[in-house]
Design a protein around this motif. Sequence first.
Motif, PDB file in Angstrom:
ATOM      1  N   GLY A   1     -96.364   9.244 -47.774  1.00 14.36           N
ATOM      2  CA  GLY A   1     -95.197  10.048 -48.127  1.00 14.36           C
ATOM      3  C   GLY A   1     -95.168  10.524 -49.563  1.00 14.36           C
ATOM      4  O   GLY A   1     -94.107  10.915 -50.068  1.00 14.36           O
TER       5      GLY A   1
ATOM      6  N   GLU B   1     -96.128  13.218 -51.074  1.00 12.57           N
ATOM      7  CA  GLU B   1     -95.655  14.591 -51.297  1.00 12.57           C
ATOM      8  C   GLU B   1     -94.124  14.658 -51.256  1.00 12.57           C
ATOM      9  O   GLU B   1     -93.489  15.268 -52.122  1.00 12.57           O
ATOM     10  N   ASP B   2     -93.533  14.015 -50.251  1.00 11.00           N
ATOM     11  CA  ASP B   2     -92.072  14.017 -50.131  1.00 11.00           C
ATOM     12  C   ASP B   2     -91.428  13.289 -51.305  1.00 11.00           C
ATOM     13  O   ASP B   2     -90.424  13.744 -51.860  1.00 11.00           O
ATOM     14  N   ARG B   3     -91.999  12.160 -51.694  1.00  9.13           N
ATOM     15  CA  ARG B   3     -91.466  11.401 -52.825  1.00  9.13           C
ATOM     16  C   ARG B   3     -91.504  12.242 -54.104  1.00  9.13           C
ATOM     17  O   ARG B   3     -90.582  12.211 -54.921  1.00  9.13           O
ATOM     18  N   THR B   4     -92.603  12.978 -54.271  1.00  6.26           N
ATOM     19  CA  THR B   4     -92.767  13.815 -55.467  1.00  6.26           C
ATOM     20  C   THR B   4     -91.738  14.940 -55.485  1.00  6.26           C
ATOM     21  O   THR B   4     -91.087  15.188 -56.513  1.00  6.26           O
ATOM     22  N   ILE B   5     -91.583  15.606 -54.354  1.00  2.00           N
ATOM     23  CA  ILE B   5     -90.619  16.709 -54.265  1.00  2.00           C
ATOM     24  C   ILE B   5     -89.206  16.212 -54.558  1.00  2.00           C
ATOM     25  O   ILE B   5     -88.459  16.821 -55.336  1.00  2.00           O
ATOM     26  N   ARG B   6     -88.834  15.092 -53.931  1.00  9.68           N
ATOM     27  CA  ARG B   6     -87.479  14.558 -54.126  1.00  9.68           C
ATOM     28  C   ARG B   6     -87.254  14.124 -55.574  1.00  9.68           C
ATOM     29  O   ARG B   6     -86.203  14.408 -56.163  1.00  9.68           O
TER      30      ARG B   6
ATOM     31  N   GLY C   1     -84.151   9.964 -45.884  1.00  7.98           N
ATOM     32  CA  GLY C   1     -83.068  10.820 -46.360  1.00  7.98           C
ATOM     33  C   GLY C   1     -81.721  10.131 -46.336  1.00  7.98           C
ATOM     34  O   GLY C   1     -80.702  10.735 -45.978  1.00  7.98           O
TER      35      GLY C   1
ATOM     36  N   HIS D   1     -86.844   8.706 -49.723  1.00  8.00           N
ATOM     37  CA  HIS D   1     -87.961   8.745 -48.771  1.00  8.00           C
ATOM     38  C   HIS D   1     -87.959   7.511 -47.872  1.00  8.00           C
ATOM     39  O   HIS D   1     -88.116   7.631 -46.643  1.00  8.00           O
TER      40      HIS D   1
ATOM     41  N   THR E   1     -95.107   5.012 -56.488  1.00  8.13           N
ATOM     42  CA  THR E   1     -95.259   5.023 -55.029  1.00  8.13           C
ATOM     43  C   THR E   1     -96.187   3.907 -54.566  1.00  8.13           C
ATOM     44  O   THR E   1     -95.906   3.222 -53.578  1.00  8.13           O
TER      45      THR E   1
END
Length: 202
Positions: A186, A188-193, A50, A46, A177
Amino acid sequence: MSLKSLQEKIGSTPDGNFGPTTMRKAMEYFKLTPTTAAHFFGQTAHETGGFTIFSENLNYSAEGLQKTFPKYFPGDLEQSYAKNAQKIANRVYASRMGNGNEASGDGWKFRGRGALQLTGKDNYTAFSKYLQKPEIITNPDLVATLYSFESAIFFFNNNKLWNLCKVIDDASILALTKRVNGGTHGLEDRTIRTKKYYEYVK
């Protein structure tokens, strides 16, 4: 540093894709466990957009300077600094984190680099000692090229963040985070990744 150069470094096919093979190779190269690797690469993915950005972008407009660094640019001062990344860095990072004054140029020399933006002369000095690579002080760009992820591991070590990486769940990702970002930007993105990367190696 780029994803392909990381892949070359860890002995993975340099295809520019952070998939299961690269994740496993990276985990082994940096001596991480499945849970610590998922947290570590979830956060660094993140923070680097990427795995594409390894040096701080300080190319702010006058309006951007007022929004981001208001205390450093009172009145109309920002007009003479706008879109001049070197001048901006030398001002906002002057006389702190071990840097000299604005005229010293330390702010620009030791601007944010690496997967988690190592910043300031004190941190670069400590990192160079940690790696036993004194050339980092004379060539700080090495943090953005050769040692991007090592600098992030150094950050995790120094701030005892591995203690937050024992399980993969929303609570641990949130706690980590907050320590990495200072907030929840960020999340949500950190969690998904993080969860995706864990699936690669669990």
